[in-house]
Design an enzyme around this catalytic site. Structure first.
Site, mmCIF file in Angstrom:
data_model
loop_
_atom_site.group_PDB
_atom_site.id
_atom_site.type_symbol
_atom_site.label_atom_id
_atom_site.label_comp_id
_atom_site.label_asym_id
_atom_site.label_seq_id
_atom_site.Cartn_x
_atom_site.Cartn_y
_atom_site.Cartn_z
ATOM 1 N N ASP A 169 -36.859 -63.610 64.328
ATOM 2 C CA ASP A 169 -36.184 -65.067 64.266
ATOM 3 C C ASP A 169 -34.501 -64.958 63.989
ATOM 4 O O ASP A 169 -34.530 -64.215 63.205
ATOM 5 C CB ASP A 169 -36.383 -65.573 62.857
ATOM 6 C CG ASP A 169 -36.421 -67.091 62.828
ATOM 7 O OD1 ASP A 169 -36.881 -68.529 62.764
ATOM 8 O OD2 ASP A 169 -34.989 -67.777 62.118
ATOM 9 N N ILE A 170 -33.741 -65.561 64.724
ATOM 10 C CA ILE A 170 -32.057 -65.637 64.757
ATOM 11 C C ILE A 170 -32.065 -65.784 63.118
ATOM 12 O O ILE A 170 -32.253 -66.812 62.796
ATOM 13 C CB ILE A 170 -31.750 -66.092 65.268
ATOM 14 C CG1 ILE A 170 -32.058 -65.884 66.819
ATOM 15 C CG2 ILE A 170 -30.053 -66.255 64.970
ATOM 16 C CD1 ILE A 170 -31.473 -67.242 68.078
ATOM 17 N N ASN A 177 -25.915 -74.321 64.969
ATOM 18 C CA ASN A 177 -26.127 -76.063 65.426
ATOM 19 C C ASN A 177 -24.619 -77.094 64.351
ATOM 20 O O ASN A 177 -24.221 -77.903 64.884
ATOM 21 C CB ASN A 177 -27.184 -76.509 65.770
ATOM 22 C CG ASN A 177 -27.979 -74.967 66.662
ATOM 23 O OD1 ASN A 177 -27.497 -75.138 67.593
ATOM 24 N ND2 ASN A 177 -28.724 -75.491 66.489
ATOM 25 N N HIS A 182 -24.789 -77.993 68.898
ATOM 26 C CA HIS A 182 -25.946 -78.101 70.167
ATOM 27 C C HIS A 182 -25.498 -77.336 70.946
ATOM 28 O O HIS A 182 -26.765 -75.799 71.284
ATOM 29 C CB HIS A 182 -27.110 -79.601 70.140
ATOM 30 C CG HIS A 182 -27.631 -78.871 68.537
ATOM 31 N ND1 HIS A 182 -28.669 -79.047 68.411
ATOM 32 C CD2 HIS A 182 -27.801 -80.257 67.838
ATOM 33 C CE1 HIS A 182 -29.283 -79.288 66.955
ATOM 34 N NE2 HIS A 182 -28.856 -80.135 67.202
ATOM 35 N N ASP A 186 -27.473 -73.686 72.279
ATOM 36 C CA ASP A 186 -27.975 -73.261 73.349
ATOM 37 C C ASP A 186 -27.699 -72.000 74.317
ATOM 38 O O ASP A 186 -28.496 -71.188 74.757
ATOM 39 C CB ASP A 186 -28.255 -74.214 73.656
ATOM 40 C CG ASP A 186 -29.135 -75.599 73.710
ATOM 41 O OD1 ASP A 186 -29.576 -75.249 72.729
ATOM 42 O OD2 ASP A 186 -28.911 -76.078 73.941
ATOM 43 N N GLU A 212 -35.177 -71.002 67.348
ATOM 44 C CA GLU A 212 -35.009 -70.155 67.465
ATOM 45 C C GLU A 212 -35.595 -68.854 67.374
ATOM 46 O O GLU A 212 -35.328 -67.365 67.055
ATOM 47 C CB GLU A 212 -33.563 -69.916 66.194
ATOM 48 C CG GLU A 212 -33.679 -70.080 64.678
ATOM 49 C CD GLU A 212 -33.889 -71.179 64.607
ATOM 50 O OE1 GLU A 212 -34.223 -70.951 63.650
ATOM 51 O OE2 GLU A 212 -34.638 -72.223 64.967
ATOM 52 N N ARG A 232 -34.168 -51.344 67.408
ATOM 53 C CA ARG A 232 -33.711 -51.007 68.545
ATOM 54 C C ARG A 232 -33.119 -52.797 68.447
ATOM 55 O O ARG A 232 -31.900 -53.022 69.597
ATOM 56 C CB ARG A 232 -34.234 -50.832 69.528
ATOM 57 C CG ARG A 232 -33.260 -50.566 71.018
ATOM 58 C CD ARG A 232 -33.620 -49.367 72.109
ATOM 59 N NE ARG A 232 -35.328 -49.758 72.770
ATOM 60 C CZ ARG A 232 -35.869 -49.050 71.853
ATOM 61 N NH1 ARG A 232 -36.501 -47.828 71.091
ATOM 62 N NH2 ARG A 232 -37.129 -49.375 73.093
#
Length: 304
Positions: A169-170, A177, A182, A186, A212, A232
């Protein structure tokens, strides 16, 4: 002559050709439409069967020979198969081969004949529909359904002793955003997918779960090795900034992103839906723990 014109018109409209094998003499006959599509003159002399089948992919050629033998043994009387043929332009195009065998009164196989129908456009539409169903339109990675089908294939092969699910998850993606819009978000998702993919092995599978959040399946790794894989991925994202252009601004802006990663074991069982649901729940718990611990880190479900 009138009937021949009708047959030629039918073959032009249906993008097909007709063929026939005389099993007594071994001679073959092809319609002018089929000859022309394969690169021969329309009035070309009869082609030997092996030369005719040389236009098929080697694997398809074996299948066709097998069907002819089954016709001789009366195991098959009618069949349809899809094969790839090399046409006059040198390209490989998909065709449907329709085959039917005809027997004499004494039961002897007299001839085998049928149609060769160009189905390249249909195959292209099928591939596009398959891609739309199993791949994310934005990032090109698999989607949830694509990942489920990938796991089903792994379950049939059962090559690896252990598999793992990594949920990625970012961190603070909503801020991206809200600040840049947006479209910029993207763009970052596309670049994010590329970076994560670069950190993976060829046999690993990357999917976008939505928003995300991404998922990775990996096998043939120990607990320590899969955690190293998660690290990594995390480092690959955090070490280099992302560049994007927002609004009317022409100068690219530098954005630093990090990801949190949660890892859980993934059991391939007969009830694969349940196994995947358990792995997703456990990986989500580990991901939540990574977020609570400060983000930009990797946490495995089995870690205290």
């Amino acid at each position: 002559t009138r009937r021949q014109r009708q047959v030629d018109l039918l073959q032009q409209v249906a993008a097909c050709g007709t063929w026939e094998i005389n099993t007594r003499s071994g001679a073959t006959w092809c319609s002018s439409a089929l000859l022309l599509s394969l690169g021969y003159p329309g009035d070309y002399a009869r082609l030997p069967l092996r030369r005719l089948l040389a236009h098929a992919m080697p694997t398809d050629r074996i299948r066709v020979f097998g069907l002819i033998r089954e016709c001789q043994q009366r195991l098959q009387t009618q069949c349809r198969i899809d094969v790839q043929l090399r046409v006059a332009s040198g390209q490989w195009r998909w065709h449907e081969l329709v085959m039917e065998s005809y027997y004499s009164d004494d039961g002897y196989l007299a001839r085998i004949g049928g149609l060769v129908i160009d189905i390249s456009q249909r195959k292209k539409s099928e591939e596009q529909a398959w891609a739309a169903a199993e791949f994310d339109a934005l990032t090109g990675t698999r989607n949830r359904r694509g990942l489920a089908n990938h796991l089903a294939q792994l379950n049939e092969q059962a090559e690896a002793a252990a598999y793992y699910l990594l949920m990625i998850d970012i961190d603070y993606f909503k801020h991206i955003n809200d600040r840049y819009g947006h479209p910029a978000g993207d763009t970052l998702l596309v670049e994010m997918a590329k970076r994560v993919h670069e950190a993976l092995r060829p046999e690993d599978c990357l999917a976008r779960f939505g928003g995300e959040e991404f998922a990775v399946t990996a096998g043939d790794l120990s607990h320590q090795q899969v955690v190293q894989l998660g690290e990594r991925i995390r480092q690959r994202v955090a070490q280099q900034p992302f560049y994007l252009t927002a609004g009317d601004s022409q100068a690219p802006m530098m954005v630093t992103l990090t990801v949190s990663v949660g890892i859980a074991p993934l059991a391939l069982t007969s009830d694969l839906d349940h196994s995947q649901a358990v792995a997703v729940a456990q990986a989500d718990q580990a991901l939540y723990a990574a977020k609570e611990a400060g983000r930009n880190r990797v946490v495995a479900h089995w870690q205290p």
